[in-house]
Design an enzyme around this catalytic site. Structure first.
Site, PDB file in Angstrom:
ATOM      1  CB  SER A  57      32.543 -11.970  36.221  1.00  6.53           C
ATOM      2  OG  SER A  57      33.549 -12.869  35.831  1.00  6.53           O
ATOM      3  N   GLY A  58      33.569 -13.384  39.175  1.00  5.96           N
ATOM      4  CA  GLY A  58      34.663 -13.423  40.137  1.00  5.96           C
ATOM      5  C   GLY A  58      34.241 -13.269  41.582  1.00  5.96           C
TER       6      GLY A  58
ATOM      7  CB  SER B  11      21.099 -13.495  36.572  1.00  7.75           C
ATOM      8  OG  SER B  11      21.568 -13.914  37.823  1.00  7.75           O
TER       9      SER B  11
ATOM     10  N   GLY C  22      25.686 -12.598  41.153  1.00 14.97           N
ATOM     11  CA  GLY C  22      26.773 -11.716  41.580  1.00 14.97           C
ATOM     12  C   GLY C  22      27.700 -11.450  40.408  1.00 14.97           C
TER      13      GLY C  22
ATOM     14  N   GLY D 272      32.499 -15.392  43.331  1.00 22.92           N
ATOM     15  CA  GLY D 272      32.560 -16.679  44.011  1.00 22.92           C
ATOM     16  C   GLY D 272      31.322 -17.529  43.852  1.00 22.92           C
ATOM     17  CE  LYS D 273      28.091 -15.459  39.161  1.00 23.87           C
ATOM     18  NZ  LYS D 273      29.342 -14.683  39.196  1.00 23.87           N
ATOM     19  CB  THR D 274      31.411 -21.192  39.885  1.00 20.67           C
ATOM     20  OG1 THR D 274      30.694 -20.571  38.808  1.00 20.67           O
ATOM     21  CG2 THR D 274      31.725 -22.630  39.520  1.00 20.67           C
TER      22      THR D 274
END
Length: 188
Positions: A14-15, A86, A12, A17-19
Site C-alpha cells: 500500500s502506497g 495481492s 506491491g 504507487g500501483k494505482t
C-alpha cells in the site's frame, strides 16, 4: 495486426504507487485506442468482494475473483489492468495460470517510503493496533520472485515507470509501437 488481450497485474505494498503508475499506463493505452478495463483492488473489494475481511483466506478469494474477471476480459482482446496489493505469491501464481497473457508488474518501494506516502494514515493505525492484519506490518507481503517488470518508485519517476511498462508491452507485441520518440527506449 490484431493485438491480444492480457492481464497487467500491478502488485506491491500500500502506497508503493500501483494505482498511480497503472493510471498512467491506462491513459497511454487509451491514446493508442486499446481496449482497457481497470480493476482497482479497493474498488473491486467494495463491489465484487463486499463482505470479505482481511484474513489470508478472504484476501485469496478477493485476488482470485479479480483474476477471474481479468482473465475473462483478456479473452476478448481487452487489456485488464489490475492494481491490487495481492500479498501472497502463491495466489498471484494461481491467477497467472488462469489467463493466457499475464504480465506481473512489481511496484517496489520500501516500507518506510510507503509509510511516508500514506495520506490515509493506515500504516499509523496498523502500528498503533487500530488495524489488524495490515500488509507489511503484521501480515506479510511476499515480493514477486520473477516479475516481468519492476517499477522502483523510490528511484524512478512515475513517468519513467509508465514508459517502462509501455515499452515492455510494445516489445512483447501486446500493443502497437508508438511513433513518439520519447517512448522508444532501448532497455526495460
Amino acid at each position: 495486426m490484431k493485438y491480444s488481450g492480457l492481464t497487467l497485474w500491478f502488485t506491491g505494498l500500500s502506497g508503493a504507487g500501483k494505482t498511480t503508475v497503472s493510471q498512467g499506463v491506462e491513459l497511454e493505452l487509451k491514446k493508442r485506442c486499446c481496449q482497457v478495463e481497470v480493476l482497482d483492488g479497493d474498488v473491486v473489494r467494495t463491489h465484487l468482494s463486499q463482505g470479505l475481511g482481511f484474513s489470508k483466506e478472504d484476501r485469496d478469494i478477493n485476488v482470485h475473483r479479480i483474476g477471474f474477471v481479468a482473465s475473462l476480459l483478456s479473452r476478448y482482446q481487452v487489456i485488464a489492468i489490475v492494481s491490487a496489493i495481492s500479498p501472497y505469491r502463491e495466489t498471484r501464481e494461481k491467477v497467472r495460470q488462469m489467463t493466457e497473457n499475464f504480465v506481473e508488474v512489481y511496484v517496489k518501494a520500501s516500507l518506510e517510503t510507503c509509510e511516508d506516502r500514506d495520506v490515509k494514515g493506515l500504516y499509523a493505525k496498523a502500528r498503533s493496533g487500530k488495524i489488524k492484519g495490515f500488509t507489511g506490518i503484521d501480515d506479510p507481503y511476499e515480493e514477486p520472485i520473477n516479475p516481468e517488470i519492476i517499477c522502483n518508485t523510490e528511484q524512478e519517476s512515475i513517468d519513467e515507470s509508465v514508459v517502462k511498462v509501455i515499452h515492455y508491452l510494445e516489445k512483447m507485441g501486446y500493443i502497437p509501437v508508438s511513433d513518439i520518440p520519447e517512448l522508444q527506449l532501448t532497455n526495460v
